[in-house]
Enzyme design. Structure first.
Site, PDB file in Angstrom:
ATOM      1  N   CYS A  73       0.866  -1.187   0.000  1.00  0.00           N
ATOM      2  CA  CYS A  73       0.000   0.000   0.000  1.00  0.00           C
ATOM      3  C   CYS A  73       0.894   1.225   0.000  1.00  0.00           C
ATOM      4  O   CYS A  73       2.116   1.124  -0.173  1.00  0.00           O
ATOM      5  CB  CYS A  73      -0.951  -0.008   1.188  1.00  0.00           C
ATOM      6  SG  CYS A  73      -0.137   0.210   2.791  1.00  0.00           S
ATOM      7  N   ALA A  74       0.322   2.396   0.210  1.00  0.00           N
ATOM      8  CA  ALA A  74       1.098   3.629   0.122  1.00  0.00           C
ATOM      9  C   ALA A  74       2.074   3.792   1.272  1.00  0.00           C
ATOM     10  O   ALA A  74       3.250   4.117   1.076  1.00  0.00           O
ATOM     11  CB  ALA A  74       0.165   4.836   0.051  1.00  0.00           C
TER      12      ALA A  74
END
Length: 375
Positions: A73-74
């Site tokens: 994910c980020a």
């Protein structure tokens, strides 16, 4: 089953060595489409985190059963939660420690080759951003080129080689990443060099880097010769090191050429770009090994992970060096352009010293792929 944190260094090694890796990327579709972890043997599945809040049962059939799944994910948080859900389903799972932000900042130092009398040249591959920087070391002294903002990587590496950084160069005023050159020069007492034609708005002291300047490191006369090569910017400067290597900055890449538009002057600079590529570089030895400041895709990396190729080979195979018609060349580099880099105006302002973003703001400004090339 337990989950583990995979460091960016391990993921980078897998990408460079072309090892198989299955990634479940839980970022939004647009973010995934714009920028992802790439590699010849990397397989992806993109399912946004919000589609998995109620469980992962619906995607289990799309995931491999007998190999580790890396959830990305980020920033890390969402990937940990999804990894835990997959682990509860009996899957072998890891999450990317620090998320795509950590991927963007990881640097891999790789030896390019030997210099005269025991010197060495290293390429630092910022695999998640496509940035390439360099360190030449000779007789206890080092010169650094196009450093990223993760300054500790360079100072610690030089220390591990018992070398003191004496010179720091930026080939041009960067627009896609924040330079660490000035900070490293301040930390080490090194001389900071910058092309004066790119430095009209900077608010700090530097030494003017002009064509024909020669600098040596150590006592073994490893010559570093500056070659004025405008086109990506008006001040872009290349370097010939040891009569073996040509550091081209953002003018020439392995499978593409530099874009001339990041200061809004594409129509003005296209003539300079063609002059550099088709005249200045043609006067150089085809045996010089080209070392660019960026790569666009993993295919541009050699088996050892470096981006390097002889100039003569690029003249044969790089499309941007083989457009005989000047109008066709102009059209290619002024109309066939990728999107501009994320926050490139703010990055330029930072590199001029006119704004001072926080570390977190700098991370946000740099998120995304390399976009300095035309191919």
């Amino acid at each position: 089953m337990t989950i583990r944190a995979m460091q960016a260094a391990e993921a980078a090694e897998k990408a460079i060595r072309k090892e198989r890796l299955f990634i479940l990327d839980v970022r939004n579709e647009s973010d995934f489409a714009n920028w992802k972890i790439e590699g010849e043997s990397i397989q992806h599945l993109n399912v946004p985190y919000f589609d998995l809040i109620d469980g992962v049962e619906e995607i289990l059939e799309q995931l491999p059963e007998n190999e580790e799944i890396l959830v990305v994910c980020a920033k890390e948080g969402s990937s940990v939660m999804v990894a835990e859900m997959l682990s509860e389903q009996g899957r072998n799972v890891a999450y990317l420690h620090g998320g795509m932000k950590a991927w963007s900042e990881h640097l891999v130092p790789l030896k390019v080759g030997d210099l005269k009398d025991g010197g060495e040249l290293y390429q630092f591959v910022r695999i998640g951003k496509g940035c390439l920087s360099y360190m030449a070391i000779s007789d206890g002294e080092a010169a650094l080129f196009d450093a990223a903002r993760m300054t500790a990587v360079y100072t610690e590496f030089a220390s591990s080689k018992n070398a003191a950084i004496k010179h720091v160069f930026d080939t041009h005023l960067h627009a896609d990443h924040i330079s660490g050159g000035r900070v490293i020069a301040e930390q080490t007492g090194a001389t900071y060099w910058l092309p004066p034609k790119d430095a009209g708005e900077v608010v700090f002291d530097y030494v003017a880097l002009v064509g024909g300047v020669r600098v040596k490191i150590g006592s073994t006369n490893i010559d570093i010769e500056a070659l004025y090569s405008p086109g990506h910017t008006i001040g872009s400067t290349s370097f010939i090191i040891d009569d073996q290597y040509l550091l081209t900055g953002d003018i020439l890449f392995i499978d593409s050429i530099g874009r001339p538009d990041l200061a809004g002057l594409a129509e003005d600079w296209v003539v300079d770009l063609r002059e550099t590529l088709y005249a200045r570089y043609r006067e150089l030895s085809e045996e010089l090994i080209v070392l660019p400041a960026h790569f666009m895709v993993m295919d541009e990396l050699n088996e050892d992970g470096t981006a390097a190729m002889k100039l003569g080979e690029l003249f044969k195979h790089n499309h941007g060096l083989n457009i005989a018609d000047e109008e066709s060349f102009r059209a290619m580099v002024t109309t066939n352009l990728p999107p501009q880099p994320n926050a490139y105006v703010e990055i330029r302002q930072t590199n001029m010293g006119r704004i001072t973003p926080t570390d977190e703001q700098q991370r946000e400004m740099e998120i995304g792929p390399n976009r300095c090339a035309v191919r």
